[in-house]
Structures are given as structure tokens and as C-alpha cells.
Design an enzyme around this catalytic site. Structure first.
Site, PDB file in Angstrom:
ATOM      1  N   ALA A 206      53.808  75.883  12.370  1.00 22.79           N
ATOM      2  CA  ALA A 206      54.593  76.272  11.229  1.00 22.79           C
ATOM      3  C   ALA A 206      54.473  77.844  10.870  1.00 22.79           C
ATOM      4  O   ALA A 206      53.889  78.287  11.500  1.00 22.79           O
ATOM      5  CB  ALA A 206      54.909  75.514   9.710  1.00 22.79           C
ATOM      6  N   ASN A 207      54.916  78.300   9.739  1.00 24.24           N
ATOM      7  CA  ASN A 207      54.902  79.752   9.231  1.00 24.24           C
ATOM      8  C   ASN A 207      54.825  79.596   7.534  1.00 24.24           C
ATOM      9  O   ASN A 207      55.038  78.750   7.162  1.00 24.24           O
ATOM     10  CB  ASN A 207      55.896  80.658   9.917  1.00 24.24           C
ATOM     11  CG  ASN A 207      57.271  80.220   9.716  1.00 24.24           C
ATOM     12  OD1 ASN A 207      57.582  80.288   8.479  1.00 24.24           O
ATOM     13  ND2 ASN A 207      57.823  79.828  10.497  1.00 24.24           N
TER      14      ASN A 207
END
Ligand code: C5P
Length: 396
Positions: A206-207
């Protein structure tokens, strides 16, 4: 008087939060609206019909058969510009989703052609229950709008989503639905937040995107009267009031949700979409093997949602806007990105500071006509300016 002479049928169902319907009624009347309340049997346990009648200045309808003799449920259903269900209990949402007509509120909700806005209030476990989630998804797919629920203190000492949205937030959602703003009649799609790409059933890539900017854009567009579909990755912030929010996890799910929401007049791609995903996501957790080297994760390319929609053969929105998060040569890269992706505008920002997750943003708007440098502003203000520019861009 943002709601001068707008007619609001206010359904009050059974929840401790029903007392807040009185404050909502007061705010609605102060904004100029006419309010006619319907009180369910559950609602009447928490708020009296006398209090509602006093504050609304209207008769309170609470009995199907009495209403039949006086005005008739069909006339009640035809009266409003908007039906607001606040608080909306789990039980009433379930009855709405299943089309029951077993009391006056449910019957009017089944018979009305007016837009419906529901402000849920219930215990977090009831809100999180798959049955409620399915009912809410069904209602949202039929065009019911939702305001809240919010997180925060509730009757029981239990954390989670379920608290009735503040009356001022419900009012904002109502104004967004009814105001004849410059984007009234327009449909706009917004993507927001990160994506999560599974490595195995428990891990993902993810980020750090918080969704703040995309969510603020969705809210600002709704405030100008647009019908907004927000497609959001997993975020920790609440759904914006007056916006139809679709929650997804992966980039491919985001693309599917955006395509399902077409046609649209404009689309704004503010999500931080993962460019790559693990090629294979095994259904079992990847185990550490004693003595063996760590596993390699092969990556596959995700679809580019912005480019796909910007070059859509039949349903390209008139205005397609992308974001460019850069750490150097911000404007040159944004110009190139505008061309490469086939979009109309790029909102470029320098993310070398605390933009991701922060409250402020300094952006440059890159269009075919040139570059506008906007000052460093709160994300809500960036959103408001962008929504106004979009309204100009879509003006006939
Ligand atoms: O190519 P880059 O990721 O820098 O482009 C950013 C823009 O493209 C953003 O508007 C982002 O939402 C969008 N994007 C997308 N799908 C991807 C990657 C980026 O829609 N797979």
C-alpha cells in the site's frame, strides 16, 4: 436562507440520537426549509411528538391509518423535495432495503419519488454487521444518499462507527443535495486514498495516501450541487456527507467501480493507485521456511485508471483530471503526464514535504492553456478552488 421554501419530510426512527433530530429541524427551519416530521414507534420512545411539532411548526405524522384519513401516504410521499431519515436505525434501513411497508415511515419511503438521505445511528457492532452493510450497499445502489455515521462518543462505551452525524453535517449534506449550485445535474467521479494489493491473505502493498485531498474534492463538488461518486481505497477518514462512496481495496477493483459509475461529466483521479501488484496472491499465508532464502515477490503492472478512462472509446467524461505527485521537476513532469495519459488537466504537487497525510497542499494546475500556480492552502480550500474551476470547465 440556503433552503428557502424547500420541503423536507423528516423521518425520525428509534435511536438514542433521536433528540438530535430536534436540533436538525431547528437548523433546517433557520435555513428556510419547511419541515414535516414522521415519527416511527421507535422514534417516539426517544423524542416526543409535541417537541417535534413545536420545533418544526408542523403536524407530526406517526400513524399509517390516521395519516390515511387525513392526507394519505401517497400525498405525503409526493410532498417533499427531499426525504431525510435522521436518525436512521438499523431496523429502518433493513425495512427500506427490503421494500417493506409496515408502518407510515416505511410506506412513505417506498412510495416517494423524492431523493432520500439517510443519517444512520446505531451501535458499532450493528453498523459493522454484514446484514447492515448489505442493506446500506443496496440502498446506495438505488441512489439513497448517506450522511455519516461518525465515530465518537455514543450511549454505550464502545468505539467505532455508528454515531449519528452532527446535525450541522447533515444540514450540509442536505444543502449539497438541494442547492441549485453550478454543478446541479452533473455527475462527477472522484477517486481517493491508497490501494491495497494483496501479497497473501494477510499482507499487502500500500502507500501513505490519507484520502484527505480526494475526499475534500468530493465534498466540494457535492457542495456545488454535483452528484458525486467517490471511489475510495481503505482510509481512516469518514465518507463525505452527500456523496455516494464506494469502498474498494485493489487498483483493479477501483477501475471496475469507476467504470460501473460511468457515464459522468467529469472524473478526478486523486487516488494514489499502486502501479504494481504481486503477480500471484496465494490463498494461504506465505510461510518462513527454515534455512530457505526469503520468497521473491514478482510484480505485475496494474491498469492505469486515469489513462483508461481518459482514452475511453465511448464514455470518456468531458473533463478528465489527473494528479501528479512529484519530488522534482514538478511542472515538466506534469506537462508530460497530461499528454501521456490523455487527460485534460493535471493537478501537480510536490510531495517531497509532508503533503501525503498532511493538511495543506501547494499545487499547480496544468491545462492545455498553461500553468496556474496556487499558493499553499488547506486541502479543503484546494478542493473548493478546484471544484469551482471544474464548474467553469463544464459550463455550457
Ligand atoms: O503515473 P502516475 O502514477 O504518476 O499518475 C498519477 C495520476 O494517475 C493520478 O491522477 C492517479 O490517480 C492516476 N493513476 C491511476 N491509475 C494508476 C496509476 C495512477 O489512475 N494505476
Amino acid at each position: 436562507m440556503t433552503l428557502a421554501s424547500r420541503k423536507i419530510l423528516l423521518v425520525v426512527s428509534g435511536s438514542v440520537a433521536a433528540y438530535k433530530a430536534l436540533e436538525l429541524t431547528r437548523l433546517l427551519r433557520r435555513a428556510g426549509a419547511e419541515v414535516m416530521p414522521i415519527l416511527t414507534a421507535g422514534g417516539a420512545r426517544f423524542v416526543t411528538r409535541e417537541a417535534l411539532a413545536g420545533i418544526s411548526g408542523s403536524r407530526v405524522h406517526d400513524d399509517l391509518w390516521a395519516a390515511e384519513a387525513e392526507i394519505g401516504h401517497i400525498r405525503l410521499a409526493r410532498w417533499p423535495d427531499l426525504v431525510v431519515v435522521a436518525p436512521a436505525s438499523a431496523n429502518l434501513l433493513a425495512r427500506m432495503a427490503h421494500g417493506l411497508a409496515d408502518d407510515l415511515a416505511a410506506t412513505v419511503l417506498l412510495a416517494t419519488r423524492a431523493k432520500v438521505l439517510a443519517a444512520p445511528a446505531m451501535n458499532p457492532a450493528m453498523w459493522a454487521h454484514p446484514a447492515t452493510a448489505a442493506n446500506v450497499a443496496t440502498l446506495a445502489s438505488r441512489g439513497v444518499g448517506f450522511a455519516g455515521p461518525a465515530e465518537g462518543a455514543m450511549a454505550e462505551p464502545e468505539a467505532g462507527l455508528g454515531r449519528l452525524a452532527e446535525p450541522s453535517d447533515i444540514l450540509a449534506a442536505i444543502e449539497a443535495l438541494l442547492a441549485a449550485g453550478p454543478l446541479a445535474g452533473r455527475h462527477v467521479i472522484v477517486t481517493s486514498g491508497p490501494t491495497q494489493e494483496p501479497i497473501d491473505p494477510v499482507r499487502y502493498i500500500a502507500n501513505r495516501s490519507s484520502g484527505k485531498q480526494g475526499h475534500a474534492i468530493a465534498a466540494a463538488l457535492a457542495a456545488l450541487g454535483a452528484r458525486v461518486t467517490l471511489v475510495s481505497g481503505p482510509v481512516a477518514i469518514p465518507d463525505p456527507p452527500g456523496v455516494a462512496t464506494r469502498r474498494i481495496a485493489t487498483a483493479r477493483e477501483m477501475l471496475a467501480a469507476v467504470e460501473a459509475a460511468l457515464p459522468a461529466d467529469a472524473a478526478i483521479f486523486a487516488a494514489a493507485v499502486a502501479d504494481f501488484r504481486p503477480e500471484a496472491a496465494p490463498t494461504q499465508k506465505i510461510k518462513k521456511q527454515p534455512g530457505a532464502p526469503p520468497p521473491e515477490i514478482r510484480l505485475a503492472l496494474n491498469p492505469d485508471i486515469l489513462a483508461t478512462i481518459a482514452t475511453h472509446p465511448t464514455q470518456r467524461p468531458r473533463l478528465v483530471i489527473g494528479f501528479a505527485a512529484e519530488t522534482e521537476q514538478v511542472i515538466d513532469h506534469a506537462r508530460a503526464k497530461r499528454q501521456r495519459k490523455g487527460c485534460d488537466w493535471i493537478v501537480a504537487n510536490d510531495v517531497s514535504g509532508d503533503v501525503m497525510g498532511g493538511a495543506e497542499n501547494a499545487v499547480h494546475l496544468v491545462t492545455a492553456d498553461g500553468v496556474e500556480d496556487w499558493p499553499r492552502l488547506p486541502k479543503e480550500e484546494v478542493a473548493r478552488r478546484l471544484a469551482l474551476r471544474i464548474a467553469q470547465g463544464l459550463a455550457p
